[in-house]
Write an enzyme that holds these catalytic residues in place. Structure first.
Site, PDB file in Angstrom:
ATOM      1  N   TYR A 273       0.853  -1.181   0.000  1.00  0.00           N
ATOM      2  CA  TYR A 273       0.000   0.000   0.000  1.00  0.00           C
ATOM      3  C   TYR A 273       0.899   1.246   0.000  1.00  0.00           C
ATOM      4  O   TYR A 273       1.977   1.245   0.581  1.00  0.00           O
ATOM      5  CB  TYR A 273      -0.882   0.041   1.243  1.00  0.00           C
ATOM      6  CG  TYR A 273      -1.847  -1.114   1.363  1.00  0.00           C
ATOM      7  CD1 TYR A 273      -3.180  -0.984   0.998  1.00  0.00           C
ATOM      8  CD2 TYR A 273      -1.414  -2.352   1.858  1.00  0.00           C
ATOM      9  CE1 TYR A 273      -4.067  -2.044   1.118  1.00  0.00           C
ATOM     10  CE2 TYR A 273      -2.294  -3.418   1.987  1.00  0.00           C
ATOM     11  CZ  TYR A 273      -3.624  -3.256   1.611  1.00  0.00           C
ATOM     12  OH  TYR A 273      -4.489  -4.312   1.723  1.00  0.00           O
ATOM     13  N   HIS A 279      -6.529   0.344  -1.274  1.00  0.00           N
ATOM     14  CA  HIS A 279      -6.214  -0.937  -1.906  1.00  0.00           C
ATOM     15  C   HIS A 279      -4.739  -0.992  -2.290  1.00  0.00           C
ATOM     16  O   HIS A 279      -4.150   0.014  -2.695  1.00  0.00           O
ATOM     17  CB  HIS A 279      -7.079  -1.155  -3.146  1.00  0.00           C
ATOM     18  CG  HIS A 279      -8.545  -1.180  -2.854  1.00  0.00           C
ATOM     19  ND1 HIS A 279      -9.168  -2.257  -2.264  1.00  0.00           N
ATOM     20  CD2 HIS A 279      -9.509  -0.242  -3.057  1.00  0.00           C
ATOM     21  CE1 HIS A 279     -10.453  -1.999  -2.124  1.00  0.00           C
ATOM     22  NE2 HIS A 279     -10.690  -0.788  -2.591  1.00  0.00           N
ATOM     23  N   LYS A 310      -2.999  -5.178 -10.170  1.00  0.00           N
ATOM     24  CA  LYS A 310      -1.777  -4.865  -9.443  1.00  0.00           C
ATOM     25  C   LYS A 310      -0.560  -5.094 -10.340  1.00  0.00           C
ATOM     26  O   LYS A 310      -0.619  -5.888 -11.271  1.00  0.00           O
ATOM     27  CB  LYS A 310      -1.652  -5.727  -8.183  1.00  0.00           C
ATOM     28  CG  LYS A 310      -2.846  -5.600  -7.231  1.00  0.00           C
ATOM     29  CD  LYS A 310      -2.648  -6.422  -5.977  1.00  0.00           C
ATOM     30  CE  LYS A 310      -3.943  -6.575  -5.212  1.00  0.00           C
ATOM     31  NZ  LYS A 310      -4.585  -5.305  -4.842  1.00  0.00           N
TER      32      LYS A 310
END
Length: 332
Positions: A273, A279, A310
């Site tokens: 993070y 998120h 991601k």
């Protein structure tokens, strides 16, 4: 157009130089044009040239004595059919932007070709990515699977940016329970806002071994004695053979003001993070120096990371530094 096989090259007379001038095929040398094996086979398959005493299949059989040749040819053909000019080396191929070719443009991509079963040497990939960066090129891996499909990955040296989360300096007592350290921390404490550990009960937070060791080393957590610290480290190391690399990467990420939390549910060491975001945006996997990994495992990691929006970073831990390398699927 008829050429001759000389060693690994196909040699055409100088009156065939138009292949180079118009299509970027081969390399002029004196009064001849030299074609690499991939170029020659591609042109034979398109009925642009012939080679004395060889058909397409017989020449393919000859070149395939090199076990890596077929997948290199498949990549060459795929790139050509996408409208790019492609030539051999450095790495395996260099690729020009659409509309550009040798002598009238600069190469844009450098490509290394692998198969889905190849073992990736991260140290080599890092060096090749750095080399491409120094030449102002984009470094790609072209991976051929068992059904002759090609997947492209952009490889970048990519250190996580400063996450903007200042570190805490508040000291606190800790108590060891197996591989966990409990600290007394109220729900509104800095340990909670910095996402250290997990709420254990109304008064305590439970910290993982990596979090605990990091805070012990910084002098934030105090155990009952120095011996307790050493014993805790030994027990944690016995239960986790990756602890040293994980601790090094965790420390580096915290020093960059990011918040690393376990990435177990994603199959990796950390989810990261930054900037107070709700998120995580990055998955990080720590690797010891000299470690390798099957390309198939890397592929699964990248696919999963992209599916949850991601980035996928591998952190290669060396004696003096940590090198982060990003694998990202791309379409040409």
């Amino acid at each position: 157009m008829i050429g001759k096989l000389e060693g690994e090259w196909i040699i055409l007379k100088d009156d065939e130089i138009s292949l180079y001038e118009h299509g970027g095929y081969g390399r002029p040398e004196g009064e001849t044009l030299k074609l690499a094996p991939e170029e020659a086979l591609y042109l034979i398959g398109r009925n642009k040239i012939k080679v004395e005493n060889y058909t397409f299949t017989s020449l393919l059989s000859l070149f395939c004595k090199n076990s890596a040749f077929l997948r290199k040819f498949l990549v060459y053909r795929d790139i050509r059919e996408r409208g790019f000019v492609i030539q051999a080396g450095p790495h395996d191929f260099r690729v020009f932007k659409r509309g550009q070719k040798p002598g009238k443009g600069t190469s844009y991509y450098l490509i290394r070709v692998l198969s889905e079963r190849d073992i990736v040497n991260f140290e080599r990939i890092i060096q090749e990515a750095k080399s491409a960066h120094n030449m102002r090129k984009i470094f790609l891996l072209a991976v051929a699977d068992d059904e002759e499909e090609i997947t492209y990955y952009e490889i970048k040296i990519n250190t996580p940016p400063d996450g903007g989360k200042p570190e805490i300096n508040e000291k606190i007592k800790g108590t060891v329970y197996a591989n966990t350290v409990l600290i007394k921390a109220e729900p509104d404490s800095v340990f909670e806002s910095s996402l250290y550990g997990k709420r254990f009960d109304k008064e305590h937070r439970a910290l993982s071994s990596v979090e605990s060791l990091y805070l012990i080393k910084r002098g934030i957590i105090e155990l009952e004695s120095k011996n307790a610290c050493e014993e805790f480290y030994r027990c944690a190391l016995d239960s986790d053979h990756e602890l040293k690399e994980k601790l090094a990467v965790y420390t580096d990420l915290r020093n960059l003001h990011n918040i690393p939390k376990t990435g177990y549910k994603f199959g990796h060491h950390f989810r990261v993070y930054s900037g107070g975001k709700m998120h995580s945006e990055v998955l990080v996997h720590a690797l010891r120096e000299g470690e390798t990994m099957p390309m198939s495992v890397i592929s699964r990691s990248v696919r999963l990371a992209h599916s949850v929006r991601k980035k996928m970073l591998f952190a290669c831990v060396n004696k003096d530094s940590i090198q982060y390398i990003e694998f990202a699927r791309m379409k040409l």
